[in-house]
Design an enzyme around this catalytic site. Structure first.
Site: not given
Lengths: 390, 390
Positions: A88, A337
């Site tokens: 991420c 996200h």
């Protein structure tokens, strides 16, 4: 040494985040790339190299995506391209690589894109792909909600129940997203909803509920970076007071779970390089993949000591108008996200604030902004401190 | 500008390539990393940052591998780590990123690992994972042998049948591997075998036969890079006369298939930066993922004009003792091709030659060596030109 000071952000692009069925990974990458070049007023021919931040790990069948950026404009053909992947924190890894190339003098103009296409898979498929970012030898079969639930349980056991603070974080980020037209979710939630397990807010991984988890998103963001000595030629420029990255070991079993050790080191290094403290920051975008991650970040970033983050959150220190507004964009929780896009998106959101171009999200008199992008369970931690140059 | 000159290779590690059932991706990464640090005489605490080159795309479930390097030594914890992925040129992408960081002055000592674990899947699974490095929108369902078969067919149609030259390349690389104890395959083949389709040498993708295809391999390689001004402190050092990377568009349909356009540009840029011609090179390791790739590289590298590569190969220009010995290590064809490791492995092989440490592979008086690492169908092209510093 702040080698990041040798570069400046002079333009950006940012797709809406969400379930964007009509757009492929390639479409997302190219849309953000074109928008950033247009925004900067940079001709594609001036670009010296491109970078892509993307996680993938099975989210899409496209196994070699860096050169997709080159398709955004015929003049990009034959430019050097590299994909960076740090789960991420892939977007920040791409930015850091571009900062190095600029500081080295190899590149004067860099185009950095972060992108992810996630909604082509069902939720189980996405959960499985994301789980690949954990330590398979010990954690195979664990989902990321389960991994962060371990942090929440360890925190509860060391400092007491964080549930109330986590609910405040979720409510805040949902509320903030209402001011961000690019956010995936424009749905305010109540504290009561976020506090309690219910049909609409089920446990995902005890003690984390749906309201504690970030979204599954498609999206891309891009920035144009130029050598700092070129910044004067652009209508606006945002500089780096610091860019620091720290990586920790992958296995959960190797780490303390009651605090974010790697992130704390990254914040400390960035503050030292920038010569600032947390109270010099006007705002921060941080990696709230789960609300417990934002809570632990409130402590790592220096707003509170160990166990004190709950009080700082509940007191409203991280609200708009508080000591340090956090995630005015809505954060991963409500902005969305798209994994590889997130680090680049944070830089766009901070840059817009510093240039007074953040629309309804705008804070008054933004002087210094921080972006904190994290991969895995506090494994890769990238901290940028940005300032307006002109 | 040759910013790569600001760094030097001072140590290396290299696992055997092959089907290494007992070793996981993590084991491979850490074995190569430890060997490189030991070889360089560098304490892990001195390392400023680490990079991993790895393709993955479903080859292993480990979706976030850069921090696996940190497990090689307790002193590596909290160092910055980034994974770079450019398909089969991932190893070179990692090296280039480290070169940038060193030239920028952010890093004085870098550890770069390239690794891939491929044999955990069956052949069909590996073929599917590798196929992810092609353009899915137009080429989904095509295998990489099929993609390079398109190059072979285009070449045949433009210049005439390349079969004989391809067979010579295969025979040479199998013979060369006999001198490389780290090679996966120590099995000489005859020209007759390589020329003809047979039960033992079936067509994989017409006109490419088994003998035209590189191997499926597990393996890792690592190098320690230091700032050039530190090279004098090490017992040996190899410098970069050039490092250039060029990326082309992903779709086959966007490219000429009768020549390697991107690689030719990368060679031309590297020669210009180094101030040399092909005849200044003592040896080269090039990306023979398929024999047709080595043939097209013989032309792109400057040994022959368009269509002339066949004659150069058949005449023996690329044999040991020829004008430019190519793939003395056995190449991807016989040394093996653990995808992410390959670019780093090439640098290790060239560095050993330049230091006179190549054992039975050694060429006399090696002064300049070239490594050419390619991702996809001539998409990412990285060319290094290395020289001994001391």
């Amino acid at each position: 040494m702040n080698i990041a000071a040798k570069a400046a952000i002079v333009g950006w692009g940012h797709t809406k985040f969400g379930k964007l069925d009509a757009l492929s990974l390639e479409d997302l990458i190219q849309a953000a790339a074109r928008e950033a070049l247009d925004d900067a007023g940079v001709d594609a021919a001036q670009v010296d190299a491109v970078w892509l931040g993307q996680f993938n790990s099975g989210l899409v069948p496209d196994g070699f995506a860096s050169s997709m950026i080159l398709g955004a404009d015929p003049a990009l053909r034959f430019k050097p391209a590299i994909r960076c992947e740090n789960a991420c924190a892939s977007g920040s890894a791409a930015i850091q690589s571009a900062l190095d190339a600029i500081a080295a003098g190899r590149v004067k103009v860099a185009l950095v894109v972060g992108a992810e296409k996630m909604t082509g898979l069902d939720t189980a498929g996405v959960t499985r792909a994301l789980a690949g970012a954990s330590y398979q030898k010990e954690e195979a079969g664990m989902s990321f909600p389960q991994i962060f639930a371990e942090y929440a349980k360890a925190y509860a056991s060391e400092y007491g129940d964080p549930t109330e603070a986590l609910a405040h974080i979720s409510v805040k980020n949902h509320a903030n997203a209402l001011a961000n037209p690019l956010a995936q979710m424009h749905r305010p939630i109540t504290l009561d909803y976020a506090l309690n397990v219910s049909d609409k807010n089920p446990l995902i991984a005890d003690p984390l509920k749906l309201s504690d988890c970030s979204l599954i998103s498609d999206g891309a963001a891009a920035i144009v970076l130029v050598a700092a000595d070129m910044a004067k030629d652009f209508r606006r420029a945002v500089g780096f007071r610091a860019f620091e990255q720290v990586s920790d070991l992958l296995p959960l079993s190797a780490k303390k779970l009651t605090a974010f050790e790697g992130p704390a080191r990254a914040f400390a290094k960035a503050y030292e390089v920038a010569g600032i403290t947390v109270d010099d920051l006007s705002l921060a975008e941080v990696h709230d993949c789960f609300t417990i991650a934002e809570l632990l970040t409130v402590e790592a970033i220096g707003l509170a000591g160990p166990g004190g983050g709950r009080r700082a959150v509940i007191e409203g220190q991280t609200l708009r108008g508080g000591r340090l507004p956090i995630n005015l964009s809505g954060g991963l929780k409500a902005k969305g996200h798209p994994v590889g896009a997130t680090g680049v998106s944070m830089h766009v959101m901070i840059a817009r604030q510093l240039m007074g171009e953040a629309g309804d999200m705008q804070v008054d008199d933004a002087k210094l902004g921080l972006a904190f992008n994290m991969g895995g369970g506090a494994v890769a931690s990238a901290v940028s401190i940005l300032e307006p140059l002109r």
